[in-house]
Enzyme design. Structure first.
Site, PDB file in Angstrom:
ATOM      1  N   TYR A 186      28.228  55.397  -3.937  1.00 31.25           N
ATOM      2  CA  TYR A 186      28.621  56.415  -2.956  1.00 31.25           C
ATOM      3  C   TYR A 186      30.031  56.917  -3.243  1.00 31.25           C
ATOM      4  CZ  TYR A 186      30.522  58.292   1.390  1.00 31.25           C
ATOM      5  OH  TYR A 186      31.164  59.072   2.307  1.00 31.25           O
ATOM      6  N   GLN A 236      26.620  64.719  11.495  1.00 30.82           N
ATOM      7  CA  GLN A 236      27.612  64.420  12.524  1.00 30.82           C
ATOM      8  C   GLN A 236      28.780  65.409  12.525  1.00 30.82           C
ATOM      9  OE1 GLN A 236      30.110  60.640  14.292  1.00 30.82           O
ATOM     10  NE2 GLN A 236      29.626  60.575  12.113  1.00 30.82           N
ATOM     11  N   ALA A 258      26.184  65.752   2.478  1.00 29.37           N
ATOM     12  CA  ALA A 258      26.536  64.630   1.608  1.00 29.37           C
ATOM     13  C   ALA A 258      25.462  63.566   1.683  1.00 29.37           C
ATOM     14  CB  ALA A 258      27.879  64.025   2.021  1.00 29.37           C
TER      15      ALA A 258
END
Length: 287
Positions: free
Chosen positions: A127, A12, A62
């Protein structure tokens, strides 16, 4: 002309960077998708650095599957920590400036005051922990870096909360959305503009910064605004986090203070609702 390498270009933020660079006429950016440049391949990375001698490196790569990371710890750590280490080491060796993207999930979110860069970190899940580990490895390898923590990213590109809510709002009669998690949505186009602004300014105010849009909201109020601005009529019911259990625990309050980036880098930050309206208008224009 100096070169900027963009890793994770197919995601994105990478797509937003490409879009903003085209709008601005910014040259010299080389966008590298994972299949072209894997941040877990030190030899391949070394060859890229040797070929291009980049002035800047933007790491958009990521592991971001928050719930899946709880079971996929090794891969999340390899991408979010080891991959960053590979890039930071090469940046140090080549004198390149690294721009690393991090997250509000490095915080536990137990308070109710906007979080500053020096506040204690205490990730609640894998995360956030692996992203924090990525942050922490950088300063020992290079002094030339900007680490930007951001939150609740959305845009016209890739999958995100705004696009999902618009789709579900048209398909369903009722949606249940969490109201007791508070943070700030960030239009990834705005973040891309800040990143390119850092490069264009040649700033040497290196360090750790917070960047999101201004203001704060809950997921429920964010969804309500999405429907309102999109002209979608759907019954929206607020629920507690406990009514929608997930594998990973999210910080209940992750609003970040942006004073440092505004003062040090002269960044002007739009309110989240103004940026959301821009995004909704752009989505409507291509539907």
């Amino acid at each position: 002309m100096s070169t900027t390498l963009v890793f994770g270009a197919s995601g994105q933020l990478g797509q937003c960077l490409a879009h903003v660079a085209r709008e601005r006429g910014t040259a010299g950016l080389l966008f590298l998708a994972e299949e072209q440049a894997n941040i877990l391949n030190p030899e391949g990375l070394a060859a890229l650095f040797a070929e291009h001698h980049p002035a800047y490196v933007i790491n958009c790569a990521a592991y971001t599957a928050v719930d899946k990371a709880e079971d996929d710890v090794d891969l999340a750590r390899r991408i979010n920590r080891d991959g960053v280490e590979n890039l930071a080491r090469l940046c140090g060796e080549h004198g390149s400036t690294l721009i690393q993207i991090s997250t509000d999930f490095v915080f536990a979110g137990a308070g109710n005051q906007p979080l500053v860069e020096t506040d204690e970190t205490a990730p609640l899940g894998i995360y956030g922990l692996t992203k924090l580990e990525g942050e922490q490895v950088i300063p020992g390898l290079t002094e030339r870096y900007f680490t930007l923590r951001t939150s609740w990213l959305y845009s016209e590109f890739a999958g995100n909360f705004v696009k999902t809510m618009r789709k579900l709002g048209r398909e369903r009669d009722e949606l249940r959305v969490i109201w007791d998690q508070v943070g700030t949505p960030t239009y990834a186009i705005d973040l891309a503009g800040v990143i390119l602004g850092i490069i264009e300014s040649g700033s040497t105010a290196y360090g750790l910064y917070h960047y999101s849009n201004e203001g704060l909201t809950s997921w429920y109020d964010f969804a309500t605004a999405i429907f309102e601005l999109s002209g979608i009529a759907v019954k929206t019911t607020p629920i507690r986090t406990s009514e929608y259990p997930t594998k990973a625990v999210r910080p209940p309050f992750s609003v970040m203070d942006k004073t440092k980036i505004k003062d040090a880098l002269g960044v002007a930050i739009p309110h989240w609702r103004a940026s959301l309206q821009t995004c909704v208008e752009r989505l409507a224009a291509v539907e």
